[in-house]
Design a protein around this motif. Sequence first.
Motif, PDB file in Angstrom:
ATOM      1  N   TYR A  85       0.811  -1.216   0.000  1.00  0.00           N
ATOM      2  CA  TYR A  85       0.000   0.000   0.000  1.00  0.00           C
ATOM      3  C   TYR A  85       0.848   1.271   0.000  1.00  0.00           C
ATOM      4  O   TYR A  85       0.430   2.302   0.516  1.00  0.00           O
ATOM      5  CB  TYR A  85      -0.965  -0.026   1.185  1.00  0.00           C
ATOM      6  CG  TYR A  85      -1.974  -1.142   1.027  1.00  0.00           C
ATOM      7  CD1 TYR A  85      -2.976  -1.060   0.077  1.00  0.00           C
ATOM      8  CD2 TYR A  85      -1.884  -2.288   1.809  1.00  0.00           C
ATOM      9  CE1 TYR A  85      -3.887  -2.088  -0.096  1.00  0.00           C
ATOM     10  CE2 TYR A  85      -2.792  -3.319   1.646  1.00  0.00           C
ATOM     11  CZ  TYR A  85      -3.791  -3.210   0.688  1.00  0.00           C
ATOM     12  OH  TYR A  85      -4.688  -4.231   0.512  1.00  0.00           O
ATOM     13  N   GLY A  86       2.026   1.187  -0.577  1.00  0.00           N
ATOM     14  CA  GLY A  86       2.810   2.385  -0.835  1.00  0.00           C
ATOM     15  C   GLY A  86       3.847   2.764   0.200  1.00  0.00           C
ATOM     16  O   GLY A  86       4.596   3.705  -0.006  1.00  0.00           O
ATOM     17  N   GLY A  87       3.922   2.090   1.315  1.00  0.00           N
ATOM     18  CA  GLY A  87       4.922   2.404   2.330  1.00  0.00           C
ATOM     19  C   GLY A  87       6.150   1.524   2.173  1.00  0.00           C
ATOM     20  O   GLY A  87       6.288   0.793   1.200  1.00  0.00           O
ATOM     21  N   ASN A  88       7.017   1.600   3.138  1.00  0.00           N
ATOM     22  CA  ASN A  88       8.204   0.757   3.106  1.00  0.00           C
ATOM     23  C   ASN A  88       8.742   0.599   4.524  1.00  0.00           C
ATOM     24  O   ASN A  88       8.692   1.530   5.320  1.00  0.00           O
ATOM     25  CB  ASN A  88       9.276   1.350   2.207  1.00  0.00           C
ATOM     26  CG  ASN A  88      10.391   0.361   1.949  1.00  0.00           C
ATOM     27  OD1 ASN A  88      10.246  -0.835   2.198  1.00  0.00           O
ATOM     28  ND2 ASN A  88      11.498   0.844   1.443  1.00  0.00           N
ATOM     29  N   ILE A  89       9.220  -0.575   4.823  1.00  0.00           N
ATOM     30  CA  ILE A  89       9.937  -0.849   6.059  1.00  0.00           C
ATOM     31  C   ILE A  89      11.254  -1.468   5.650  1.00  0.00           C
ATOM     32  O   ILE A  89      11.274  -2.496   4.964  1.00  0.00           O
ATOM     33  CB  ILE A  89       9.155  -1.815   6.982  1.00  0.00           C
ATOM     34  CG1 ILE A  89       7.829  -1.190   7.409  1.00  0.00           C
ATOM     35  CG2 ILE A  89       9.987  -2.186   8.196  1.00  0.00           C
ATOM     36  CD1 ILE A  89       6.949  -2.111   8.237  1.00  0.00           C
ATOM     37  N   SER A  90      12.357  -0.870   6.036  1.00  0.00           N
ATOM     38  CA  SER A  90      13.664  -1.384   5.648  1.00  0.00           C
ATOM     39  C   SER A  90      13.959  -2.693   6.375  1.00  0.00           C
ATOM     40  O   SER A  90      13.347  -3.004   7.407  1.00  0.00           O
ATOM     41  CB  SER A  90      14.750  -0.364   5.974  1.00  0.00           C
ATOM     42  OG  SER A  90      14.911  -0.261   7.380  1.00  0.00           O
ATOM     43  N   LEU A  91      14.884  -3.437   5.848  1.00  0.00           N
ATOM     44  CA  LEU A  91      15.286  -4.699   6.456  1.00  0.00           C
ATOM     45  C   LEU A  91      15.824  -4.465   7.865  1.00  0.00           C
ATOM     46  O   LEU A  91      15.483  -5.204   8.801  1.00  0.00           O
ATOM     47  CB  LEU A  91      16.342  -5.394   5.590  1.00  0.00           C
ATOM     48  CG  LEU A  91      16.914  -6.690   6.141  1.00  0.00           C
ATOM     49  CD1 LEU A  91      15.830  -7.746   6.266  1.00  0.00           C
ATOM     50  CD2 LEU A  91      18.038  -7.184   5.263  1.00  0.00           C
ATOM     51  N   ASN A  92      16.635  -3.439   8.034  1.00  0.00           N
ATOM     52  CA  ASN A  92      17.184  -3.138   9.359  1.00  0.00           C
ATOM     53  C   ASN A  92      16.084  -2.793  10.350  1.00  0.00           C
ATOM     54  O   ASN A  92      16.137  -3.191  11.518  1.00  0.00           O
ATOM     55  CB  ASN A  92      18.195  -1.998   9.279  1.00  0.00           C
ATOM     56  CG  ASN A  92      19.466  -2.413   8.582  1.00  0.00           C
ATOM     57  OD1 ASN A  92      19.788  -3.591   8.529  1.00  0.00           O
ATOM     58  ND2 ASN A  92      20.178  -1.460   8.029  1.00  0.00           N
ATOM     59  N   ARG A  93      15.079  -2.059   9.903  1.00  0.00           N
ATOM     60  CA  ARG A  93      13.951  -1.699  10.769  1.00  0.00           C
ATOM     61  C   ARG A  93      13.162  -2.949  11.148  1.00  0.00           C
ATOM     62  O   ARG A  93      12.743  -3.099  12.288  1.00  0.00           O
ATOM     63  CB  ARG A  93      13.054  -0.678  10.050  1.00  0.00           C
ATOM     64  CG  ARG A  93      11.847  -0.281  10.822  1.00  0.00           C
ATOM     65  CD  ARG A  93      12.216   0.658  11.948  1.00  0.00           C
ATOM     66  NE  ARG A  93      11.009   1.045  12.642  1.00  0.00           N
ATOM     67  CZ  ARG A  93      10.941   1.247  13.935  1.00  0.00           C
ATOM     68  NH1 ARG A  93      12.018   1.159  14.666  1.00  0.00           N
ATOM     69  NH2 ARG A  93       9.820   1.572  14.500  1.00  0.00           N
ATOM     70  N   LEU A  94      12.958  -3.845  10.190  1.00  0.00           N
ATOM     71  CA  LEU A  94      12.235  -5.084  10.459  1.00  0.00           C
ATOM     72  C   LEU A  94      12.971  -5.918  11.513  1.00  0.00           C
ATOM     73  O   LEU A  94      12.369  -6.392  12.476  1.00  0.00           O
ATOM     74  CB  LEU A  94      12.078  -5.875   9.162  1.00  0.00           C
ATOM     75  CG  LEU A  94      11.173  -7.090   9.229  1.00  0.00           C
ATOM     76  CD1 LEU A  94      10.423  -7.242   7.927  1.00  0.00           C
ATOM     77  CD2 LEU A  94      11.948  -8.339   9.517  1.00  0.00           C
ATOM     78  N   ILE A  95      14.273  -6.067  11.340  1.00  0.00           N
ATOM     79  CA  ILE A  95      15.076  -6.829  12.311  1.00  0.00           C
ATOM     80  C   ILE A  95      15.043  -6.149  13.669  1.00  0.00           C
ATOM     81  O   ILE A  95      14.932  -6.811  14.708  1.00  0.00           O
ATOM     82  CB  ILE A  95      16.519  -6.995  11.787  1.00  0.00           C
ATOM     83  CG1 ILE A  95      16.532  -7.996  10.622  1.00  0.00           C
ATOM     84  CG2 ILE A  95      17.459  -7.440  12.898  1.00  0.00           C
ATOM     85  CD1 ILE A  95      17.848  -8.115   9.909  1.00  0.00           C
ATOM     86  N   SER A  96      15.101  -4.829  13.681  1.00  0.00           N
ATOM     87  CA  SER A  96      15.028  -4.083  14.931  1.00  0.00           C
ATOM     88  C   SER A  96      13.685  -4.291  15.626  1.00  0.00           C
ATOM     89  O   SER A  96      13.629  -4.427  16.859  1.00  0.00           O
ATOM     90  CB  SER A  96      15.243  -2.599  14.632  1.00  0.00           C
ATOM     91  OG  SER A  96      15.051  -1.833  15.781  1.00  0.00           O
ATOM     92  N   GLN A  97      12.595  -4.333  14.879  1.00  0.00           N
ATOM     93  CA  GLN A  97      11.274  -4.544  15.461  1.00  0.00           C
ATOM     94  C   GLN A  97      11.148  -5.940  16.060  1.00  0.00           C
ATOM     95  O   GLN A  97      10.582  -6.116  17.141  1.00  0.00           O
ATOM     96  CB  GLN A  97      10.183  -4.304  14.421  1.00  0.00           C
ATOM     97  CG  GLN A  97      10.009  -2.847  14.078  1.00  0.00           C
ATOM     98  CD  GLN A  97       9.051  -2.626  12.920  1.00  0.00           C
ATOM     99  OE1 GLN A  97       8.979  -3.411  11.986  1.00  0.00           O
ATOM    100  NE2 GLN A  97       8.306  -1.527  12.993  1.00  0.00           N
ATOM    101  N   VAL A  98      11.670  -6.945  15.353  1.00  0.00           N
ATOM    102  CA  VAL A  98      11.647  -8.316  15.887  1.00  0.00           C
ATOM    103  C   VAL A  98      12.471  -8.379  17.172  1.00  0.00           C
ATOM    104  O   VAL A  98      12.026  -8.924  18.176  1.00  0.00           O
ATOM    105  CB  VAL A  98      12.166  -9.334  14.843  1.00  0.00           C
ATOM    106  CG1 VAL A  98      12.290 -10.723  15.455  1.00  0.00           C
ATOM    107  CG2 VAL A  98      11.245  -9.384  13.627  1.00  0.00           C
TER     108      VAL A  98
END
Length: 185
Positions: A85-98
């Motif tokens: 839906y037009g946004g983005n989450i970087s790989l580093n942000r995803l790993i940080s969230q986990v």
Amino acid sequence: MPSRSWFYNRPTVETMQYLFLKSQCADKVWQYFSLGVGLTHGVSLQQVFQRWWKHPANVYLNPLYQALPCVAVWELWKRRKKRRYGGNISLNRLISQVSATLHNLLVYRFPKMKRLSSNWPELVSELESYIPRLHYIRICWEFPSGQWIQCKTDGASRGNPGKSGAAVVFRDAAGDFLCAATRSN
């Protein structure tokens, strides 16, 4: 049911296996968290879950190993929806969230643990060598003063309702035994 992939600019057909295990992003997430733990990728998503859930660990790491696959899959799903839906989450942000979710789980589960790293490799290393501090309090019987008689009681139950028992001991000011009684059901 396959759908269009929104992980990359070029849409391809995606499956659960692709989305949560085989895509470039998912592969890097699993590699990051497997690093230092000694786990390898599975051929299927089911194997990944089973390997994490059955991986031998101490009492502190076990809840994290059991939660990690669910948290990682959830964050991968959120990333997919965001990108779609037009946004983005970087790989580093995803790993940080986990990592943050797992850290919060640990803090909630073991509130007496202080100053733990939120960096996954450091956290695993800390928990593998963690030894809890034990606090000892010496408790001993003291003689009653004057002409008093001291009454000590104890009881326990297994369930409520369930088997239970109680005991009482009477001692005089010199500490001499006067009488005792027990009861169980």
